[in-house]
Design an enzyme around this catalytic site. Structure first.
Site, mmCIF file in Angstrom:
data_model
loop_
_atom_site.group_PDB
_atom_site.id
_atom_site.type_symbol
_atom_site.label_atom_id
_atom_site.label_comp_id
_atom_site.label_asym_id
_atom_site.label_seq_id
_atom_site.Cartn_x
_atom_site.Cartn_y
_atom_site.Cartn_z
ATOM 1 N N ASN B 23 -26.399 -19.157 -1.841
ATOM 2 C CA ASN B 23 -27.490 -18.536 -1.091
ATOM 3 C C ASN B 23 -28.545 -19.594 -0.801
ATOM 4 O O ASN B 23 -29.049 -20.233 -1.729
ATOM 5 C CB ASN B 23 -28.106 -17.382 -1.890
ATOM 6 C CG ASN B 23 -29.212 -16.685 -1.116
ATOM 7 O OD1 ASN B 23 -30.279 -17.241 -0.910
ATOM 8 N ND2 ASN B 23 -28.960 -15.466 -0.689
ATOM 9 N N SER B 46 -25.976 -14.420 2.841
ATOM 10 C CA SER B 46 -27.294 -14.072 3.356
ATOM 11 C C SER B 46 -27.648 -12.713 2.767
ATOM 12 O O SER B 46 -26.896 -11.752 2.927
ATOM 13 C CB SER B 46 -27.258 -14.011 4.886
ATOM 14 O OG SER B 46 -28.572 -13.914 5.391
ATOM 15 N N GLU B 47 -28.799 -12.627 2.082
ATOM 16 C CA GLU B 47 -29.042 -11.452 1.246
ATOM 17 C C GLU B 47 -29.301 -10.172 2.042
ATOM 18 O O GLU B 47 -29.370 -9.093 1.463
ATOM 19 C CB GLU B 47 -30.153 -11.715 0.226
ATOM 20 C CG GLU B 47 -31.550 -11.918 0.785
ATOM 21 C CD GLU B 47 -31.873 -13.388 0.993
ATOM 22 O OE1 GLU B 47 -30.947 -14.189 1.185
ATOM 23 O OE2 GLU B 47 -33.080 -13.732 0.992
ATOM 24 N N ASN B 48 -29.441 -10.290 3.349
ATOM 25 C CA ASN B 48 -29.553 -9.058 4.139
ATOM 26 C C ASN B 48 -28.176 -8.444 4.418
ATOM 27 O O ASN B 48 -28.099 -7.438 5.120
ATOM 28 C CB ASN B 48 -30.311 -9.314 5.449
ATOM 29 C CG ASN B 48 -29.670 -10.399 6.292
ATOM 30 O OD1 ASN B 48 -29.213 -11.404 5.777
ATOM 31 N ND2 ASN B 48 -29.626 -10.188 7.590
ATOM 32 N N SER B 88 -25.471 -6.487 -1.873
ATOM 33 C CA SER B 88 -25.864 -7.880 -1.740
ATOM 34 C C SER B 88 -26.558 -8.377 -3.006
ATOM 35 O O SER B 88 -26.225 -9.435 -3.535
ATOM 36 C CB SER B 88 -26.802 -8.027 -0.538
ATOM 37 O OG SER B 88 -27.193 -9.371 -0.403
#
Lengths: 233, 218
Positions: B23, B46-48, B88
């Protein structure tokens, strides 16, 4: 079971002032544009809004802030919004900042019928202040409560008349979790189809969680940070 | 000469190992993606809600439904997968993400990090930073060694509100590479043209110099 309503105005018409709303989206990606427009038109106020972000000045939840409809905002990141900043600094707007994963998981807990969860994020920081701490296997965790949300409002890519939902790309983000967490869940979709048309294997949120659905109109789908590379010919 | 941002990113890219899920935060960390070493297969998270983040789209191919956590338009690549925000952060919390790279305002010599709030200034929020630093197995901070006033950002104790405690493993600055050890920062590499004396002068936290300290290759 037909959950179709005529449109956004109809879908939000019984949301009263003072209600707690969850609004799906990450930045401006996947936000329920039609319902936000209808909420602005409705003029209700004193709302508590749970959403990862608070829109920008002239789009998304920013439009509700302009009309001073929001009393409290629960979010993980609220930059990019001058009116938000003004209301927050003047004390008109109450703001609760929650770590993004904690926000998502508290939404999830609601939809899964769990009153609370133990999470690591924020241990040793001001986020931990006043929260119960439990040690598991030598590590401290914070007790974080599920949200209590009167209405959840999300936008999906496709939905059927029974409320089954499919999201597209990173527009999924918080929306399935919030859809599962509303006492009343409203879904606006880009494509509303008859039951039987969606592949049951592909459903992200089964219709049991969705109470009202309609096909939205005139999606702007604004991009916050248009970033491109040049084509090399 | 102190390193520029691209060189900091290039040095961090040397930490990537084949098979890593990574990340990358906003700012210098994002640039790391441009320097993934040849033959090293990493998947960017991607944390979204995306694993397998591709490069920026070509002009005209932008998709409003496809952004990264910095809200920039991006692309997918073969093998990409989408998921919701709870999954996520679930994969982050469960230790599936091998490496997190993020920026910071301050790092303390015990691995504490502050990067989300300056008292008296508009607070924008922590986003996913607190979740990432609390859970990631390996955290590398990419930042300038000093702030615009010339004050050290490598401190005995953070003065700003914390994002996480005792979590940073390594710091790469424009002056060098530092491991966090029980004895504080340990300088393992210095930037070309930067002296150990300069590093000592600009590091406020406890600092040791590794016996085998060497010049950084960037």
């Amino acid at each position: 079971m037909n959950k179709v309503v005529a449109g956004a105005d109809e879908a939000v018409k019984d949301i009263p002032s003072g209600a707690t709303l969850m609004l799906g989206g990450f930045g401006l990606c996947g936000i329920p544009e039609n319902c936000i427009t209808a909420l602005v038109k409705s003029g209700i106020n004193n709302l508590t809004c749970i959403s990862n972000n608070a829109g920008v000045d002239d789009f998304g939840i920013g439009l509700m802030l302009q009309g001073r409809q929001v009393k409290k905002m629960i979010a993980s990141y609220v930059g990019e919004n001058a009116e938000f900043e003004r209301q927050m600094l003047s004390g008109e707007l109450e703001v609760e900042l929650v770590p993004q994963g904690t926000l998502a998981t508290r939404c999830m807990a609601t939809g899964y019928g769990m009153p609370a969860v133990f999470l690591l994020a924020g241990i040793g920081t001001e986020v931990a202040e006043g929260k119960e701490v439990r040690n598991f296997n030598g590590k401290d965790y914070l007790l974080e409560h599920a949200f209590d949300s009167d209405f959840a409002i999300v936008k999906a890519w496709k939905g059927d008349t029974q409320g089954n939902l499919i999201f597209k790309g990173t527009a999924r983000n918080f929306s399935p979790l919030m859809a599962m967490a509303g006492k009343i869940t409203i879904a606006e979709v880009e494509h509303l189809v008859p039951i039987g048309e969606l592949d049951p294997n592909a459903i992200h949120v089964p219709g049991i969680y969705v109470h009202r659905i309609f096909e939205g109109k005139n999606y702007e789908k604004r991009i916050e940070q248009r970033t491109v590379r040049k084509k090399i010919s | 000469m102190a390193l520029n941002k691209e060189q900091i990113a290039r040095r961090i890219a040397q930490e990537l190992q084949d098979g890593f899920y990574v990340n990358l935060g906003i700012g210098i960390p994002t640039l790391v993606a441009n320097y993934i070493p040849e033959g090293v297969d990493v998947v960017l998270q991607s944390e979204n809600g995306l694993l397998g983040m591709g490069p920026f789209p070509f002009e005209g191919d932008e998709d409003a439904d496809l952004i990264n956590a910095g809200k920039q338009t991006i692309t997918t690549i073969p093998g990409s997968a989408f998921f919701d925000s709870a999954m996520s952060f679930g994969m982050i919390r469960a230790g599936k993400v091998h490496l997190t790279v993020l920026g910071a305002m301050e790092v303390a010599d015990n691995g504490d990090i502050a990067n989300w709030k300056i008292p008296g200034k508009m607070v924008k929020g922590m986003g996913g930073a607190m979740d990432l630093v609390a859970a990631a197995k390996n955290i590398i901070v990419a930042m300038q060694h000093t702030n615009p006033k010339g004050e050290s950002k490598l401190l005995p104790k953070c003065s700003l509100p914390l994002t996480g405690v005792g979590c940073v493993k390594k710091v790469v600055t424009d002056l060098g590479v530092f491991d966090i050890t029980p004895d504080g920062f340990r300088c393992i590499e210095y930037a070309p043209g930067v002296t150990i004396d300069e590093i000592k002068a600009k590091t406020a936290g406890r600092l040791t110099i590794a016996d085998d300290v060497k010049e950084m290759v960037v």
